[in-house]
Design an enzyme around this catalytic site. Structure first.
Site, PDB file in Angstrom:
ATOM      1  CB  CYS B  72      -0.899  -0.006   1.226  1.00 48.79           C
ATOM      2  SG  CYS B  72       0.043   0.072   2.770  1.00 48.79           S
ATOM      3  CB  ALA B  75       4.142  -0.528   2.034  1.00 42.90           C
ATOM      4  NE  ARG B 106      12.216  -0.919   1.484  1.00 44.37           N
ATOM      5  CZ  ARG B 106      12.457  -1.215   0.200  1.00 44.37           C
ATOM      6  NH1 ARG B 106      11.921  -2.259  -0.357  1.00 44.37           N
ATOM      7  NH2 ARG B 106      13.235  -0.443  -0.529  1.00 44.37           N
ATOM      8  CG  HIS B 205       7.201   4.651  -4.195  1.00 46.49           C
ATOM      9  ND1 HIS B 205       6.969   3.713  -5.173  1.00 46.49           N
ATOM     10  CD2 HIS B 205       7.590   3.958  -3.102  1.00 46.49           C
ATOM     11  CE1 HIS B 205       7.215   2.498  -4.689  1.00 46.49           C
ATOM     12  NE2 HIS B 205       7.583   2.622  -3.430  1.00 46.49           N
TER      13      HIS B 205
END
Lengths: 519, 501
Positions: B72, B75, B106, B205
């Site tokens: 999503c 994230a 990550r 992003h």
């Protein structure tokens, strides 16, 4: 400045991240990066602040936090629901709401179990936030049913669907009317708002949802002596459930484990990918209504479920993750009392072997201080076992612990002289634990992988015995519950103690007089 | 560039047909647009053609109930872009789960004293309760920011990463951020990355990029003496140390990396970015937005590059050097020559063990194309590749990487990926944690290509050696030969595995 022109890497000896960045070329590069480009605080200021965080003064501020939560030891409800659904025969988890959540649950479970974890999402986006997610439910159920050939679809919710108020009961009914799945297809559900409780409540909700789905409207005809067992959210379900079933089989009890994910999260590698494996059979679930009693192995995971079992007329009892000697005794005696089956001699022998092992090692365990954190039932169980070995559970912390848990813990700790100095920390997080470990240190920390940061910062050796364990492999394949499990917990604690002692006494000619061959 | 081969397009077309036949009609129609077989330049009329929207539809909503692998917007913002900024406290604003599941997952490497001046591997959450949903969370957020200031005075700033409920209950995190930034004299960045926004990580992003533009740039005076060779590395998250294995090369060719976004970055590295001469972008998908903005506003050129595998590294280094002229170009040739023996030795060691082995990829928005040549440098063959959250411009860029007949899958579903892998039976699959164990159960070697499977770095020359080693150890491990119990009839004998010297 002239750059180093040597090369750390070679084909003969390939260095990955752990050794590579310790090579001089990289150390120099990183030191220069920091100095020239990061605008760092002066080292002294960083050191001072680090020292400050070890003090009582910082601890007081830290524990007085009212809003900020740092490194909590709990997850959200739908994770518990997805785990719960994995414990039923050919059941696909369907989480209604945003899709990213489902990617997170699947990853989280896979990282712990090192196993596949399947779940689907209704993939709601902005338009669904405005108009509701009915269409997503209708299409989603149809697709899941067709593609993944489940016997049951267990629906839970993300916080998005909860905030906009989607109603699962009517949505599922609508979807059935539109032909997404056959009308008689099993679609139990549970509303699992992430902003209420934690994963243990999501587990509770989903299991209750499943039982309600199969039991509502059915006539109960009591089958005397039969027992339902609900394990609760348990990262060690693979080892624990199998051990439990072994004990019950030894006793000759007629039982059904309701929500058994032990096979689902431990499928063999033989060339075939099994999306579904094991789990409580649907036929058994229906029959489970008739059981004389339902026992929960984790009280705080099943409060609503047991209430419901009571309502349908079953006797109920709950335990706190039966682990160690007395907790296992109590569990087996309860099973024996309901089922009318004797506890066989073979189990008494197992008990004796655990006690024997504890007696053999008692000198290494007596007086050791522990910090224990995790889910409420697990913390209770560990504190109790630690006290059986003569240890002191100095800090007992459950981020998702309630005031009822706190009261139960108080009672437990008061029951033993080894619990006199123990402190209970309900609702606190692991950043609080950091302060506790600095100001009132202990010998050992028991928790999960997140505890490694506490181990690094405070030097307290960490023993991983609770979900999630990401950085050690396969521990969950062995039991913690029962006498056999107790033996494993005992050995794990002892290994940690002996390894540390060996490390501390291994310096040649300095400390190795204590580097004893026999301990 | 790279290896010359062709894939079995007819088989792949058949596989697509087969999986589509299993969907309800409505879903089959929608999924059809995301699945394709790459066609060669010759067939397309000889022009150097990228894939177009006619070939693969992308960046559209996932279908409910099919098991998309996507995440999503949260994230994309907290997990990818903002999370690695190491001296900031990133608050996962909303219920506890999102921050918990993304906590330390990550592998954004960094150097710093965690909890004191660095905060990447910590989980800060507002842990929303029912009352916060009902009455709103702004007051709580104010208090949280005060508590962060009190307990973590050395933090360089704060970001507020919105989870789903924030946008639904109408909280004004911008107003809170503005007020508290003034009060504490610190950068506070509200990010509207609620998980229901957009169709994947991708919009997260973009929103995170916009937040840099709106809440970081031009806010403070940046005291920095810039030089002629200053570059920003953009879109390298330092997974397993990738950015470090890249930086060492860029510095060696004479450039000054004044900021790395966002792996191992401090806020200062982001604030200073507009002073650089060139933006070098690795992950185009997640950070092209801010590069375009810096180009428009500050006139900074940007350039894509690829540090996976020696062919791309060499081409990229030369391309970058060209931007700076002969002096840097000369140094670059020296650097390429210096690493040539390492590259040759790595290839000599591993190519015989990997040559002709087939690979299927399914990753995020960059690697499905970017790593292809690294495999080909080892004489491995890419038979299929796909993106979780690419856009049309990514597919255009993919055409240049894939060979004729390659199977392409956008936003693949669990069902499709399983059937494709079963039908092709590649020698290796590179994808994520959710895909790892199903694939391994089938007896097919696997590497996680988001996290480097806890290894790495894979960028740069140092990384290529590790990459080669890892692909070899995945494929040539003896365990794959143990799957069948010997008393069961063997269908085909497993290959004998031999350890690398």
């Amino acid at each position: 400045m002239e750059k180093v022109t040597t090369m750390p890497q070679s084909a003969e000896k390939i260095l990955d991240h752990a050794p590579l960045f310790r090579e001089p070329e990289y150390r120099q590069m990183l030191a220069e990066k920091k100095l020239n480009f990061e605008c760092p605080h002066p080292d002294q200021i960083v050191t001072d602040q680090r020292e400050l965080t070890k003090t009582w003064e910082y601890r007081e501020k830290n524990l007085a936090r009212e809003a900020l939560v740092i490194n909590p030891a709990k997850a959200c409800q739908p994770l518990g629901a997805v785990f719960a659904a994995a414990g039923f025969e050919r059941t696909m988890s369907f989480v209604h709401g945003s899709q990213g959540c489902v990617a997170y649950y699947r990853s989280h479970l896979s990282r712990h179990f090192k196993e596949p974890s399947s779940a689907v999402s209704s993939s709601m986006t902005e338009d669904a936030a405005v108009f509701g997610g009915l269409k997503n439910m209708v299409d989603g159920l149809a697709n899941t049913y067709k593609l993944y050939d489940p016997k049951m679809i267990a629906v839970s919710t993300t916080c998005m669907a909860e905030v906009i108020g989607d109603d699962l009961r009517s949505f599922i009914e609508n979807a059935k009317n539109e032909g997404s799945v056959p009308c008689d297809f099993d679609v139990p559900f549970a509303h699992t708002p992430a902003f209420v409780g934690s994963h243990v409540d999501g587990y509770d909700g989903m299991v209750k949802g499943v039982l309600e789905h199969f039991w509502k409207g059915s006539e109960r005809s009591k089958a005397a002596g039969t027992i339902n067992i609900i394990p609760g959210f348990d990262g060690f379900c693979v080892g624990n459930n199998r051990e439990l079933k072994r004990l019950l089989d030894l006793m000759g009890v007629t039982y059904i484990v309701i929500q058994d994910a032990s096979d689902q999260f431990d499928t063999p590698s033989d060339g075939e990918y099994r999306m579904y494996d094991g789990g409580t059979k649907i036929e058994d679930l229906k029959g489970a209504l008739n059981a004389e009693a339902t026992l929960s192995l984790q009280h705080y995971n099943t409060r609503k479920t047991l209430e419901y079992c009571n309502e349908v007329g079953q006797a109920t009892a709950s335990f706190h993750y039966p682990l160690g000697v007395q907790a296992t005794d109590e569990f087996l005696m309860k099973v024996s009392a309901i089922s009318g089956q004797e506890i066989p001699e073979a189990i008494r022998m197992e008990r004796g072997r655990l006690v024997d092992a504890m007696a053999d090692s008692q000198s290494w365990l007596h007086g050791k201080k522990y910090a224990i954190y995790g889910d409420p039932d697990f913390v209770y169980a560990m504190a109790r076992f630690v006290m059986e070995t003569g240890g002191e559970p100095t800090h007992c912390l459950a981020t998702n612990g309630t005031s009822a848990w706190e009261a139960e813990m108080k009672e437990l700790l008061a029951s033993s002289s080894f619990g006199q100095d123990a402190q209970i920390w309900a609702g606190k997080d692991l950043w609080a634990m950091r302060s506790l470990l600095f100001t009132e240190p202990v010998d050992l920390l028991i928790g999960n992988s997140y505890g490694k940061y506490l181990e690094r910062d405070t030097g307290t050796p960490l023993i991983r015995l609770m979900f999630p364990i990401f950085d050690r492999h396969h521990h969950h394949r062995f039991p913690l519950m029962g006498y056999q499990g107790g033996l494993r917990v005992l050995t794990t604690i002892l290994d940690k103690i002996f390894d540390k002692l060996d490390r501390e006494t291994s310096e040649t000619g300095v400390t190795d007089y204590s580097y004893d061959l026999t301990r | 560039m790279g290896l010359d081969y062709e894939n079995d397009g007819a088989l792949h077309a058949k596989l697509i047909e087969d999986v589509l036949s299993q969907y309800p009609d409505k879903a089959a129609k929608r999924r059809k647009k995301h699945l394709s077989v790459a066609t060669s330049k010759d067939e397309a009329g000889g022009e150097d053609k990228g894939l177009s929207e006619c070939d693969v539809k992308s960046n559209i909503k996932s279908i409910p109930g099919v098991m998309t692998i996507r995440g999503c917007a949260y994230a994309g913002s907290k997990g990818v872009v903002w999370g690695p900024v190491k001296d900031m406290v990133h608050i996962s604003h909303g219920p506890v789960g999102c921050g918990q599941y993304s906590w330390s997952q990550r592998r954004n490497y960094y150097v710093g004293t965690t909890g004191i001046d660095t905060f990447v591997t910590m989980q800060f959450t507002s842990d929303f309760q029912e009352k916060d949903i009902v009455f709103g969370g702004d007051k709580k957020l104010e208090k949280i920011i005060d508590e962060v200031e009190d307990l973590f005075p050395l933090s360089g700033g704060i970001s507020v990463q919105s989870e789903c409920p924030i946008g639904l209950i109408g909280d004004d995190i911008e107003a809170v951020s503005r007020k508290k930034a003034k009060e504490h004299e610190k950068t506070i960045v509200p990010v509207r990355c609620e998980g229901f926004r957009g169709v994947s990580q991708s919009l997260g992003h973009h929103i995170a990029n916009d937040a840099i533009r709106d809440w970081v740039f031009d806010k403070d005076d940046v005291d920095f003496e810039s030089g002629p060779y200053d570059v920003n590395v953009v879109g390298d998250y330092n997974i397993g140390g990738d950015a470090w294995a890249s930086r060492i090369l860029l510095e060696e060719i004479g450039l000054r990396v004044v900021g790395n976004w966002s792996g191992d970055a401090t806020l200062a590295e982001i604030e200073r970015a507009p002073k650089a001469k060139l933006n070098l972008i690795h992950c185009y998908r997640s950070m092209n937005y801010i590069c375009r903005h810096m180009e428009e506003k500050y006139g900074i050129a940007w350039m894509e590059y690829n540090f996976f595998g020696p062919s791309q590294i060499e081409a990229s280094l030369r391309n970058i050097a060209k931007h700076f002229g002969p002096e840097i170009e000369e140094k670059t040739e020296k650097v390429i020559a210096k690493y040539r023996p390492l590259v040759d030795a790595v290839i000599a060691k591993y190519q015989p063990r990997l040559e002709g082995r087939t690979v299927m990829l399914y990753v995020g928005g960059l690697r499905p194309r970017h790593v292809i040549t690294a495999y080909e440098d080892l004489a491995m063959v890419i038979v299929g590749t796909g993106y979780e959250f690419a856009h049309n411009d990514d597919y255009q860029r993919t055409g240049h990487y894939v060979k004729n007949g390659t199977l392409l899958y956008d936003d693949v579903t669990g069902y499709e990926l399983e059937k494709f892998i079963e039908g092709i039976r590649p020698d290796l699959v590179g994808s994520g944690i959710k895909e790892k164990y199903p694939v391994q159960k089938m007896g097919i070697p696997f590497r996680q290509m988001h996290s480097w499977d806890y290894s790495g770095p894979y960028h740069g020359y140092d990384g290529f050696a590790i990459f080669a080693r890892d692909m070899d150890l995945a494929i040539n491990n003896p365990v794959w030969g143990l799957y069948r119990a010997p008393w069961k009839k063997m269908k085909d004998a497993p290959p004998t595995a031999v350890a690398a010297e």
